[in-house]
Design an enzyme around this catalytic site. Sequence first.
Site, PDB file in Angstrom:
ATOM      1  N   GLN A  93       1.543  -1.231  -0.140  1.00 34.62           N
ATOM      2  CA  GLN A  93       1.098  -0.223  -0.613  1.00 34.62           C
ATOM      3  C   GLN A  93       1.908   0.474  -1.911  1.00 34.62           C
ATOM      4  O   GLN A  93       1.550   1.372  -2.765  1.00 34.62           O
ATOM      5  CB  GLN A  93       1.155   1.025   0.300  1.00 34.62           C
ATOM      6  CG  GLN A  93       0.313   0.664   1.590  1.00 34.62           C
ATOM      7  CD  GLN A  93       0.443   1.660   2.849  1.00 34.62           C
ATOM      8  OE1 GLN A  93       0.044   2.673   2.820  1.00 34.62           O
ATOM      9  NE2 GLN A  93       1.093   1.275   3.781  1.00 34.62           N
ATOM     10  N   ASP A  96       5.879  -0.544  -6.927  1.00 36.58           N
ATOM     11  CA  ASP A  96       7.129  -0.288  -7.739  1.00 36.58           C
ATOM     12  C   ASP A  96       7.640  -1.843  -8.187  1.00 36.58           C
ATOM     13  O   ASP A  96       8.575  -2.000  -9.031  1.00 36.58           O
ATOM     14  CB  ASP A  96       8.507   0.310  -6.856  1.00 36.58           C
ATOM     15  CG  ASP A  96       8.554  -0.690  -5.498  1.00 36.58           C
ATOM     16  OD1 ASP A  96       8.219  -1.825  -5.458  1.00 36.58           O
ATOM     17  OD2 ASP A  96       8.836   0.271  -4.607  1.00 36.58           O
ATOM     18  N   HIS A 111      -2.378  -0.538  -3.714  1.00 38.59           N
ATOM     19  CA  HIS A 111      -2.427   0.831  -4.667  1.00 38.59           C
ATOM     20  C   HIS A 111      -1.921   0.514  -6.030  1.00 38.59           C
ATOM     21  O   HIS A 111      -1.729   1.537  -6.936  1.00 38.59           O
ATOM     22  CB  HIS A 111      -1.445   2.123  -4.070  1.00 38.59           C
ATOM     23  CG  HIS A 111      -1.935   2.336  -2.763  1.00 38.59           C
ATOM     24  ND1 HIS A 111      -1.342   3.035  -1.508  1.00 38.59           N
ATOM     25  CD2 HIS A 111      -3.193   2.289  -2.283  1.00 38.59           C
ATOM     26  CE1 HIS A 111      -1.843   3.162  -0.880  1.00 38.59           C
ATOM     27  NE2 HIS A 111      -3.180   2.734  -0.915  1.00 38.59           N
ATOM     28  N   CYS A 119      -7.111   0.403 -19.690  1.00 42.65           N
ATOM     29  CA  CYS A 119      -7.964   1.373 -20.835  1.00 42.65           C
ATOM     30  C   CYS A 119      -9.234   2.176 -19.765  1.00 42.65           C
ATOM     31  O   CYS A 119      -9.760   1.631 -19.215  1.00 42.65           O
ATOM     32  CB  CYS A 119      -8.469   0.523 -21.794  1.00 42.65           C
ATOM     33  SG  CYS A 119      -9.537   1.291 -22.870  1.00 42.65           S
ATOM     34  N   CYS A 122     -12.549   0.899 -21.658  1.00 46.21           N
ATOM     35  CA  CYS A 122     -12.981  -0.406 -21.578  1.00 46.21           C
ATOM     36  C   CYS A 122     -12.535  -1.211 -20.317  1.00 46.21           C
ATOM     37  O   CYS A 122     -13.134  -2.408 -19.989  1.00 46.21           O
ATOM     38  CB  CYS A 122     -12.685  -1.523 -22.753  1.00 46.21           C
ATOM     39  SG  CYS A 122     -11.071  -1.731 -22.930  1.00 46.21           S
ATOM     40  N   CYS A 140      -8.278   0.311 -28.695  1.00 39.29           N
ATOM     41  CA  CYS A 140      -9.794   0.813 -28.905  1.00 39.29           C
ATOM     42  C   CYS A 140      -9.921   2.358 -29.151  1.00 39.29           C
ATOM     43  O   CYS A 140     -10.526   2.990 -29.498  1.00 39.29           O
ATOM     44  CB  CYS A 140     -10.860   0.373 -27.844  1.00 39.29           C
ATOM     45  SG  CYS A 140     -10.553   1.400 -26.255  1.00 39.29           S
ATOM     46  N   GLY A 177       8.165   0.436   7.027  1.00 41.67           N
ATOM     47  CA  GLY A 177       8.347   1.625   6.011  1.00 41.67           C
ATOM     48  C   GLY A 177       7.284   2.242   5.623  1.00 41.67           C
ATOM     49  O   GLY A 177       7.224   2.560   4.522  1.00 41.67           O
ATOM     50  N   THR A 178       5.971   2.435   6.585  1.00 43.02           N
ATOM     51  CA  THR A 178       5.030   3.442   6.031  1.00 43.02           C
ATOM     52  C   THR A 178       4.848   4.175   7.224  1.00 43.02           C
ATOM     53  O   THR A 178       4.592   3.992   8.387  1.00 43.02           O
ATOM     54  CB  THR A 178       3.611   2.166   5.962  1.00 43.02           C
ATOM     55  OG1 THR A 178       2.568   2.977   5.371  1.00 43.02           O
ATOM     56  CG2 THR A 178       3.225   1.103   6.858  1.00 43.02           C
ATOM     57  N   SER A 179       4.175   5.130   6.714  1.00 44.62           N
ATOM     58  CA  SER A 179       3.946   6.439   7.571  1.00 44.62           C
ATOM     59  C   SER A 179       2.718   6.148   8.178  1.00 44.62           C
ATOM     60  O   SER A 179       2.449   7.171   9.237  1.00 44.62           O
ATOM     61  CB  SER A 179       4.139   7.698   6.892  1.00 44.62           C
ATOM     62  OG  SER A 179       3.190   7.859   5.850  1.00 44.62           O
TER      63      SER A 179
HETATM   64  P1  OAD Z   1       5.380   7.648   3.340  1.00 46.02           P
HETATM   65  O1  OAD Z   1       6.392   8.456   2.357  1.00 46.02           O
HETATM   66  O2  OAD Z   1       4.188   8.156   3.882  1.00 46.02           O
HETATM   67  O3  OAD Z   1       6.252   7.060   4.485  1.00 46.02           O
HETATM   68  C1  OAD Z   1       7.402   6.391   4.393  1.00 46.02           C
HETATM   69  C2  OAD Z   1       7.850   5.670   5.658  1.00 46.02           C
HETATM   70  O4  OAD Z   1       9.147   4.812   5.357  1.00 46.02           O
HETATM   71  C3  OAD Z   1       8.060   6.907   6.768  1.00 46.02           C
HETATM   72  O5  OAD Z   1       7.357   6.394   8.084  1.00 46.02           O
HETATM   73  C4  OAD Z   1       9.646   6.601   7.186  1.00 46.02           C
HETATM   74  O6  OAD Z   1      10.002   6.902   8.297  1.00 46.02           O
HETATM   75  C5  OAD Z   1       9.964   5.377   6.472  1.00 46.02           C
HETATM   76  N1  OAD Z   1      11.285   4.967   6.173  1.00 46.02           N
HETATM   77  C6  OAD Z   1      12.143   5.703   5.580  1.00 46.02           C
HETATM   78  N2  OAD Z   1      13.269   5.155   5.395  1.00 46.02           N
HETATM   79  C7  OAD Z   1      13.248   3.735   5.630  1.00 46.02           C
HETATM   80  C8  OAD Z   1      14.213   2.607   5.652  1.00 46.02           C
HETATM   81  N3  OAD Z   1      15.251   2.627   5.061  1.00 46.02           N
HETATM   82  N4  OAD Z   1      13.453   1.524   6.133  1.00 46.02           N
HETATM   83  C9  OAD Z   1      12.260   1.348   6.652  1.00 46.02           C
HETATM   84  N5  OAD Z   1      11.505   2.473   7.062  1.00 46.02           N
HETATM   85  C10 OAD Z   1      11.955   3.824   6.269  1.00 46.02           C
HETATM   86  O7  OAD Z   1       5.137   6.175   2.175  1.00 46.02           O
HETATM   87  P2  OAD Z   1       3.755   5.350   2.432  1.00 46.02           P
HETATM   88  O8  OAD Z   1       3.248   5.009   4.060  1.00 46.02           O
HETATM   89  O9  OAD Z   1       3.868   4.052   1.738  1.00 46.02           O
HETATM   90  O10 OAD Z   1      -0.163   6.159  -2.580  1.00 46.02           O
HETATM   91  O11 OAD Z   1       2.582   6.112   1.753  1.00 46.02           O
HETATM   92  C11 OAD Z   1       1.509   5.621   1.595  1.00 46.02           C
HETATM   93  C12 OAD Z   1       0.732   5.879   0.316  1.00 46.02           C
HETATM   94  O12 OAD Z   1       0.891   7.543   0.138  1.00 46.02           O
HETATM   95  C13 OAD Z   1       1.586   5.298  -0.911  1.00 46.02           C
HETATM   96  O13 OAD Z   1       1.504   4.035  -1.475  1.00 46.02           O
HETATM   97  C14 OAD Z   1       1.223   6.468  -2.131  1.00 46.02           C
HETATM   98  C15 OAD Z   1       1.208   7.682  -1.152  1.00 46.02           C
HETATM   99  O14 OAD Z   1       0.462   9.054  -1.705  1.00 46.02           O
HETATM  100  C16 OAD Z   1      -0.272   6.139  -3.760  1.00 46.02           C
HETATM  101  O15 OAD Z   1       0.627   6.512  -4.711  1.00 46.02           O
HETATM  102  C17 OAD Z   1      -1.561   5.700  -4.331  1.00 46.02           C
END
Ligand code: OAD
Length: 236
Positions: A93, A96, A111, A119, A122, A140, A177-179
Site C-alpha cells: 500500500q 515510497d 496506492h 497528466c 491526457c 500539453c 505494518g498495516t492497520s
Molecule cells: P497505518 O498508518 O494506518 O498503519 C500503520 C501500521 O504499522 C499500524 O498498524 C502500526 O501498528 C504498524 N507499525 C508501526 N511501526 C511498525 C514497525 N516498526 N513494524 C511493523 N509495523 C509497524 O498505515 P497503512 O495501513 O499502510 O493511503 O495505511 C493504509 C493507507 O492509508 C495508506 O496506504 C495510505 C493511508 O491513507 C494512501 O495514501 C492512498
Amino acid sequence: MIDLGTFERVVFFTGAGISVESGIPTYRGSGGVWAAYDYRQYACQEAFLRDPDKVWEFHEVRRRRVGACEPNPGHRAIAAFQERRPATRVVTQNIDGLHARAGATDVIELHGSLWRLRCERCGSVEPSTDVPLPSRKHACGAWYRPDIVWFGDALSRATIDAALAAISACDALVAVGTSAVVYPAAELPLVARRRGARLIEVNPEETPLSDAYDVHLRGKAGDVLPELVASVVGAT
Ligand code: OAD
C-alpha cells in the site's frame, strides 16, 4: 518462529509500518501523517482542483523527506527472500518506493507511487525523482498530479487484478505494518485465507483483522522479517 521456507508461493502484503524504521511516519496514530495534515486539504481530488500548488507543496515535502530515507532490514529481508524464491510477490500500500530500492522486483503498488507523475488531461504517466519538480505541468499544458490513490479515488483495476492474482495463488501471506482499516486493500489478505493460505501478521500492535491471522509476530518489521526469512536467506 514459523519457517517461511516451507511455503512455495509467498506474498508479502505491506503497509506504512514497514517503513517506520527508515524514518517515514505511519498515517494513523500520534505522529501519523493524517494527524499533522488534514487529508481533505492535501490528499483528495477536490483539494487538488481547488488549489493544485498547495497540494503539490505537501507532496514535494513528502518527496524530499522520503527521498532522503533508505530501505531498512525489513525491506531488505523481503528482497533477499524474493531473490532466492522468485515466485514471491510483494503487494504494497506504500507509495515510497522503498521495496524496489531494496531490490524487490515487480512490486504491486496498490496506492500508486510518489515517484510517478500523471497528466490530469491526457493521463500519461512518467517516472520522476526530481525535487523540486522542474515543472508542475505536463508538456500539453495541463497539471501533473502525483500518480497516487488519494481519498475518494478508485484503485486501478489492472493493479487490483494483479494483486488478486498473486494473492489467490499464494500459500502464505505475510502482512507487515498495516492497520487494516483502508479498503479495499485491507480485505485482500482475506482472499488468501479463503483459498487456504496461511496468514502471518507482523505488527507490534493488534489490528481489526488480527483474528483472521494464524500467526502473530508482535514486533518491529526490521527485527522480525530478517528472522522470518533466515531459513532461506541466512542471517542478514
Ligand atoms: P497505518 O498508518 O494506518 O498503519 C500503520 C501500521 O504499522 C499500524 O498498524 C502500526 O501498528 C504498524 N507499525 C508501526 N511501526 C511498525 C514497525 N516498526 N513494524 C511493523 N509495523 C509497524 O498505515 P497503512 O495501513 O499502510 O493511503 O495505511 C493504509 C493507507 O492509508 C495508506 O496506504 C495510505 C493511508 O491513507 C494512501 O495514501 C492512498
